[in-house]
Design a protein around this motif. Structure first.
Motif, mmCIF file in Angstrom:
data_model
loop_
_atom_site.group_PDB
_atom_site.id
_atom_site.type_symbol
_atom_site.label_atom_id
_atom_site.label_comp_id
_atom_site.label_asym_id
_atom_site.label_seq_id
_atom_site.Cartn_x
_atom_site.Cartn_y
_atom_site.Cartn_z
ATOM 1 N N THR A 6 28.608 -67.187 -32.091
ATOM 2 C CA THR A 6 28.686 -67.012 -30.644
ATOM 3 C C THR A 6 28.905 -65.548 -30.267
ATOM 4 O OG1 THR A 6 31.088 -67.361 -30.522
ATOM 5 C CG2 THR A 6 29.677 -69.316 -30.408
ATOM 6 N N SER A 53 24.368 -62.338 -32.271
ATOM 7 C CA SER A 53 25.266 -62.457 -31.129
ATOM 8 C C SER A 53 26.190 -61.261 -30.978
ATOM 9 C CB SER A 53 26.106 -63.742 -31.251
ATOM 10 O OG SER A 53 25.292 -64.886 -31.180
ATOM 11 N N LYS A 60 24.251 -68.341 -28.334
ATOM 12 C CA LYS A 60 24.061 -69.480 -29.218
ATOM 13 C C LYS A 60 25.264 -70.406 -29.020
ATOM 14 C CE LYS A 60 22.179 -66.333 -32.767
ATOM 15 N NZ LYS A 60 22.391 -65.756 -34.105
ATOM 16 N N PRO A 61 25.095 -71.700 -28.978
ATOM 17 C CA PRO A 61 23.969 -72.513 -29.468
ATOM 18 C C PRO A 61 22.794 -72.685 -28.509
ATOM 19 C CG PRO A 61 25.710 -73.958 -28.714
ATOM 20 C CD PRO A 61 26.229 -72.562 -28.575
ATOM 21 N N GLU A 62 22.832 -72.004 -27.343
ATOM 22 C CA GLU A 62 21.651 -72.022 -26.481
ATOM 23 C C GLU A 62 20.544 -71.205 -27.154
ATOM 24 O OE1 GLU A 62 21.575 -73.956 -23.979
ATOM 25 O OE2 GLU A 62 23.714 -74.446 -24.014
ATOM 26 N N PRO A 63 19.277 -71.503 -26.846
ATOM 27 C CA PRO A 63 18.175 -70.885 -27.592
ATOM 28 C C PRO A 63 17.735 -69.515 -27.094
ATOM 29 C CG PRO A 63 17.312 -72.500 -26.053
ATOM 30 C CD PRO A 63 18.814 -72.585 -25.960
ATOM 31 N N ASN A 86 26.141 -72.982 -34.931
ATOM 32 C CA ASN A 86 25.625 -72.624 -33.609
ATOM 33 C C ASN A 86 24.262 -71.957 -33.698
ATOM 34 O OD1 ASN A 86 27.748 -73.581 -31.907
ATOM 35 N ND2 ASN A 86 29.021 -71.868 -32.561
ATOM 36 N N ARG A 114 21.706 -74.717 -34.422
ATOM 37 C CA ARG A 114 21.495 -75.461 -33.175
ATOM 38 C C ARG A 114 20.581 -74.702 -32.220
ATOM 39 N NH1 ARG A 114 27.871 -76.292 -33.272
ATOM 40 N NH2 ARG A 114 28.005 -78.287 -34.405
ATOM 41 N N ALA A 115 20.797 -73.392 -32.116
ATOM 42 C CA ALA A 115 19.997 -72.575 -31.212
ATOM 43 C C ALA A 115 18.544 -72.504 -31.666
ATOM 44 C CB ALA A 115 20.592 -71.171 -31.130
#
Length: 223
Positions: A49, A113, A145-148, A173, A176-177
């Protein structure tokens, strides 16, 4: 190009550099000085993150009055005391993999990140900056992250479709991203062992970066 790949996107901490172990140890030093309990739990949750999300994780664990910025600055000072000047240890196989990708004409990006200033400083000091066609950092996109978002921005800059990009990640994370971005996530675990969730989201889980070349070669035969 044969296969389904035309670009590879790397995470940095825990993939290129053995920095996550060092960060954890530096947080342990700070925690011992200030009597902070269970620091490993918060640190593990922060893996992958950006700084804003990490701060919120710490505040959730230790309360809204927790002096995160003060302690983070203290941890960073300890970290750079160990790592600056090119002393940050590289992960085994990373230079061989980057050289293979460069010589094969495969597009390479970094999606970390960590803040841009820190990323470029560490890559330059480590002699790796020239391997990357594009660099996207945590302070260059809105959502962590975890958003793309960070992986999609790397694809945009590389002018590659997500479905043609491999992502090398160590964190939950990050995987996931990459999965949310519609890419091909390769997990090379560092601090955290693969869970059932990771086995479902990652295209493959490999033991080291040395194994990545063998995995990618069938997809880059004409590269």
């Amino acid at each position: 190009m044969a296969g389904k790949g035309e670009a590879v996107i790397f995470d940095m901490d825990g993939v290129i550099f053995d920095s996550e172990t060092l960060v954890l140890n530096c947080w342990r030093e700070v925690a011992e000085c200030h009597g902070i309990r269970n620091i490993e739990i918060a640190c593990h949750e922060c893996l992958g993150t950006n700084s804003a999300v990490s701060k919120q994780i710490f505040l959730r664990h230790y309360g809204q009055d927790f002096p995160y910025d003060e302690y983070k600055a203290e941890m960073s000072e300890v970290f750079f005391g160990y790592a600056s000047g090119g002393r940050l240890k590289k992960k085994p196989g990373v230079e061989k993999l980057l050289k293979y990708l460069k010589e094969s004409g495969i597009k390479v990006a970094l999606a970390s990140s960590t803040r841009e200033a820190v990323v470029k400083k560490e890559l330059e000091e480590g002699g790796l900056l020239g391997y990357f066609d594009e660099i996207v950092c945590g302070d260059m996109v809105k959502r962590s992250k975890p958003e793309p978002d960070i992986f999609l921005e790397a694809c945009r800059r590389l002018r590659s479709e997500p479905k043609k990009c491999y992502v090398i990640e160590d964190s939950y994370n990050g995987i996931r991203a990459a999965h949310a971005a519609g890419m091909h996530p390769i997990m090379v675990p560092d601090l955290m062992e693969p869970t059932e969730e990771m086995q479902g989201l990652a295209e493959t889980i490999l033991g080291s970066l040395y194994d990545v070349i063998g995995y990618l070669e069938p997809f880059y035969l004409d590269a």
